[in-house]
Design a protein around this motif. Structure first.
Motif, PDB file in Angstrom:
ATOM      1  N   ASP A 176       0.810  -1.213   0.000  1.00 26.51           N
ATOM      2  CA  ASP A 176       0.000   0.000   0.000  1.00 26.51           C
ATOM      3  C   ASP A 176       0.848   1.270   0.000  1.00 26.51           C
ATOM      4  O   ASP A 176       0.321   2.371   0.190  1.00 26.51           O
ATOM      5  N   GLY A 177       2.168   1.125  -0.206  1.00 21.78           N
ATOM      6  CA  GLY A 177       3.037   2.290  -0.249  1.00 21.78           C
ATOM      7  C   GLY A 177       3.447   2.817   1.112  1.00 21.78           C
ATOM      8  O   GLY A 177       4.076   3.876   1.208  1.00 21.78           O
ATOM      9  N   SER A 178       3.098   2.086   2.159  1.00 21.62           N
ATOM     10  CA  SER A 178       3.496   2.487   3.512  1.00 21.62           C
ATOM     11  C   SER A 178       4.952   2.084   3.752  1.00 21.62           C
ATOM     12  O   SER A 178       5.566   1.374   2.955  1.00 21.62           O
ATOM     13  N   ALA A 179       5.506   2.527   4.872  1.00 19.08           N
ATOM     14  CA  ALA A 179       6.885   2.172   5.206  1.00 19.08           C
ATOM     15  C   ALA A 179       7.028   0.663   5.409  1.00 19.08           C
ATOM     16  O   ALA A 179       8.038   0.063   5.048  1.00 19.08           O
ATOM     17  N   GLU A 180       6.004   0.047   5.959  1.00 19.23           N
ATOM     18  CA  GLU A 180       6.042  -1.397   6.218  1.00 19.23           C
ATOM     19  C   GLU A 180       5.782  -2.217   4.962  1.00 19.23           C
ATOM     20  O   GLU A 180       6.372  -3.284   4.768  1.00 19.23           O
ATOM     21  N   TYR A 181       4.918  -1.705   4.075  1.00 18.57           N
ATOM     22  CA  TYR A 181       4.552  -2.426   2.858  1.00 18.57           C
ATOM     23  C   TYR A 181       4.713  -1.517   1.633  1.00 18.57           C
ATOM     24  O   TYR A 181       3.713  -1.047   1.055  1.00 18.57           O
ATOM     25  N   PRO A 182       5.952  -1.221   1.251  1.00 23.62           N
ATOM     26  CA  PRO A 182       6.181  -0.314   0.110  1.00 23.62           C
ATOM     27  C   PRO A 182       5.728  -0.951  -1.196  1.00 23.62           C
ATOM     28  O   PRO A 182       5.673  -2.170  -1.335  1.00 23.62           O
ATOM     29  N   TYR A 183       5.412  -0.084  -2.169  1.00 22.83           N
ATOM     30  CA  TYR A 183       5.123  -0.578  -3.503  1.00 22.83           C
ATOM     31  C   TYR A 183       6.406  -1.157  -4.102  1.00 22.83           C
ATOM     32  O   TYR A 183       7.466  -0.533  -4.054  1.00 22.83           O
ATOM     33  N   VAL A 184       6.288  -2.350  -4.687  1.00 23.13           N
ATOM     34  CA  VAL A 184       7.435  -3.002  -5.326  1.00 23.13           C
ATOM     35  C   VAL A 184       7.384  -2.699  -6.821  1.00 23.13           C
ATOM     36  O   VAL A 184       6.404  -3.012  -7.498  1.00 23.13           O
ATOM     37  N   ILE A 185       8.449  -2.085  -7.326  1.00 27.85           N
ATOM     38  CA  ILE A 185       8.507  -1.641  -8.719  1.00 27.85           C
ATOM     39  C   ILE A 185       9.397  -2.600  -9.512  1.00 27.85           C
ATOM     40  O   ILE A 185      10.572  -2.792  -9.180  1.00 27.85           O
ATOM     41  N   THR A 186       8.821  -3.202 -10.565  1.00 30.83           N
ATOM     42  CA  THR A 186       9.582  -4.173 -11.364  1.00 30.83           C
ATOM     43  C   THR A 186       9.594  -3.853 -12.849  1.00 30.83           C
ATOM     44  O   THR A 186      10.301  -4.516 -13.611  1.00 30.83           O
ATOM     45  N   THR A 187       8.812  -2.855 -13.289  1.00 26.98           N
ATOM     46  CA  THR A 187       8.727  -2.556 -14.719  1.00 26.98           C
ATOM     47  C   THR A 187       8.934  -1.065 -14.978  1.00 26.98           C
ATOM     48  O   THR A 187       8.744  -0.217 -14.089  1.00 26.98           O
ATOM     49  N   LYS A 205       4.772   8.374  -1.267  1.00 31.00           N
ATOM     50  CA  LYS A 205       4.710   6.971  -0.879  1.00 31.00           C
ATOM     51  C   LYS A 205       6.121   6.360  -0.793  1.00 31.00           C
ATOM     52  O   LYS A 205       7.126   7.001  -1.086  1.00 31.00           O
ATOM     53  N   ASN A 206       6.158   5.090  -0.384  1.00 26.86           N
ATOM     54  CA  ASN A 206       7.415   4.360  -0.236  1.00 26.86           C
ATOM     55  C   ASN A 206       7.517   3.282  -1.312  1.00 26.86           C
ATOM     56  O   ASN A 206       6.527   2.589  -1.590  1.00 26.86           O
ATOM     57  N   TYR A 207       8.733   3.146  -1.878  1.00 30.99           N
ATOM     58  CA  TYR A 207       8.932   2.249  -3.018  1.00 30.99           C
ATOM     59  C   TYR A 207      10.186   1.404  -2.820  1.00 30.99           C
ATOM     60  O   TYR A 207      11.148   1.827  -2.173  1.00 30.99           O
ATOM     61  N   ARG A 208      10.167   0.220  -3.430  1.00 30.66           N
ATOM     62  CA  ARG A 208      11.343  -0.654  -3.450  1.00 30.66           C
ATOM     63  C   ARG A 208      11.424  -1.325  -4.809  1.00 30.66           C
ATOM     64  O   ARG A 208      10.421  -1.870  -5.294  1.00 30.66           O
ATOM     65  N   LEU A 209      12.594  -1.267  -5.436  1.00 30.72           N
ATOM     66  CA  LEU A 209      12.769  -1.981  -6.698  1.00 30.72           C
ATOM     67  C   LEU A 209      12.784  -3.476  -6.440  1.00 30.72           C
ATOM     68  O   LEU A 209      13.366  -3.951  -5.457  1.00 30.72           O
ATOM     69  N   GLY A 210      12.162  -4.223  -7.372  1.00 26.60           N
ATOM     70  CA  GLY A 210      12.152  -5.676  -7.264  1.00 26.60           C
ATOM     71  C   GLY A 210      12.884  -6.349  -8.399  1.00 26.60           C
ATOM     72  O   GLY A 210      12.925  -7.578  -8.487  1.00 26.60           O
TER      73      GLY A 210
END
Length: 266
Positions: A25-36, A57-62
């Motif tokens: 949901d883009g939170s610190a605990e559950y960031p959006y995972v970006i793969t494309t 929001k919060n993001y992490r590359l996957g």
């Protein structure tokens, strides 16, 4: 957040299946995972109605992401970022920022980089930018990771080139300028930690309105911290003929800074 999907089947042995799911949901605990590439481009894009990938929001590359190569440019900076972007040590390749890719909002403040501005409460970390290119006519502040950093940039590496054709006030390999956001309720000292830029930083010989603050890592720093970072270039003529304030690490080192264990290799 976390949830469950309960499925009822006709199988007597497995009449009920419970599936645990993780919903980002883009939170610190559950960031959006970006793969494309498509997901990456949505971050902070206010032109998309109902876009959930907002700049707070919060993001992490996957995965590694390679942008489609477009000669006239292919990237508009993510604007006024106030969240967390964790590159997760993946690589974003072929970013090419030119005049034609800058949006009208960027021209107003002239901050140019992968992010235009990293706000005081934002963090960008663990990011690798490969085959990175900025080639613009003019700007106030230019850096590979961000034009302006008022937050935290940690463990980010860039391999590429930066060129400004006419004039620029602050130009650095990692960040153009960084200083404390005096308007923030609880401001912090901006940080660059364990970052590097390898490549070329160029202003043409014909540039008459030259950079006032030009550094291999950061153009200007004030009330900021720079640690364990480096600049490396193989240019035959390194940053000559145009900079009033030039340094291999920092162009202008203003007041109340902390700088240690950082290097420039020519």
């Amino acid at each position: 957040g976390q949830g469950q999907i309960i499925v009822t089947t006709s199988n007597k042995r497995y009449s009920t299946l419970v599936i645990d799911v993780l919903v980002c949901d883009g939170s610190a605990e559950y960031p959006y995972v970006i793969t494309t590439e498509a997901q990456l481009r949505k971050i902070g894009d206010t032109t998309i109605e109902g876009n959930k990938y907002t700049s707070d929001k919060n993001y992490r590359l996957g995965d590694n992401i390679s942008l489609e190569v477009v000669e006239e440019g292919n990237w508009s900076p993510i604007q006024n970022f106030t969240g967390t972007f964790d590159g997760n040590f993946y690589t974003i390749s072929n970013v090419n920022i030119t005049d034609s890719t800058l949006k009208a909002e960027n021209y107003e403040n002239k901050f140019v980089g992968f992010f235009d501005k990293i706000a005081y409460n934002a963090t960008v970390k663990n990011l690798i930018l490969s085959n990175f290119n900025i080639n613009v006519s003019e700007a106030i502040s230019v850096g590979a990771v961000a034009g302006l950093n008022q937050g935290t940039v940690r463990t980010c590496l860039t391999f590429g080139s930066i060129e400004v054709a006419n004039k620029v006030q602050y130009l650095g390999g990692v960040v153009g300028n960084m200083y404390v956001d005096s308007t923030a309720t609880d401001p912090i000292s901006p940080i660059i930690d364990r970052c590097g830029f390898e490549g070329a930083i160029t202003l043409p010989q014909t540039n008459q309105e030259s950079s006032a603050n030009l550094g291999g890592i950061v153009g200007k720093m004030e009330e900021s911290q720079l640690s364990e970072s480096y600049f490396r270039t193989t240019q035959d003529k390194v940053l000559k003929n145009y900079s009033n304030q030039f340094g291999g690490i920092v162009g202008t080192y203003s007041t109340n800074n902390k700088l240690y264990d950082s290097y420039a290799f020519f």
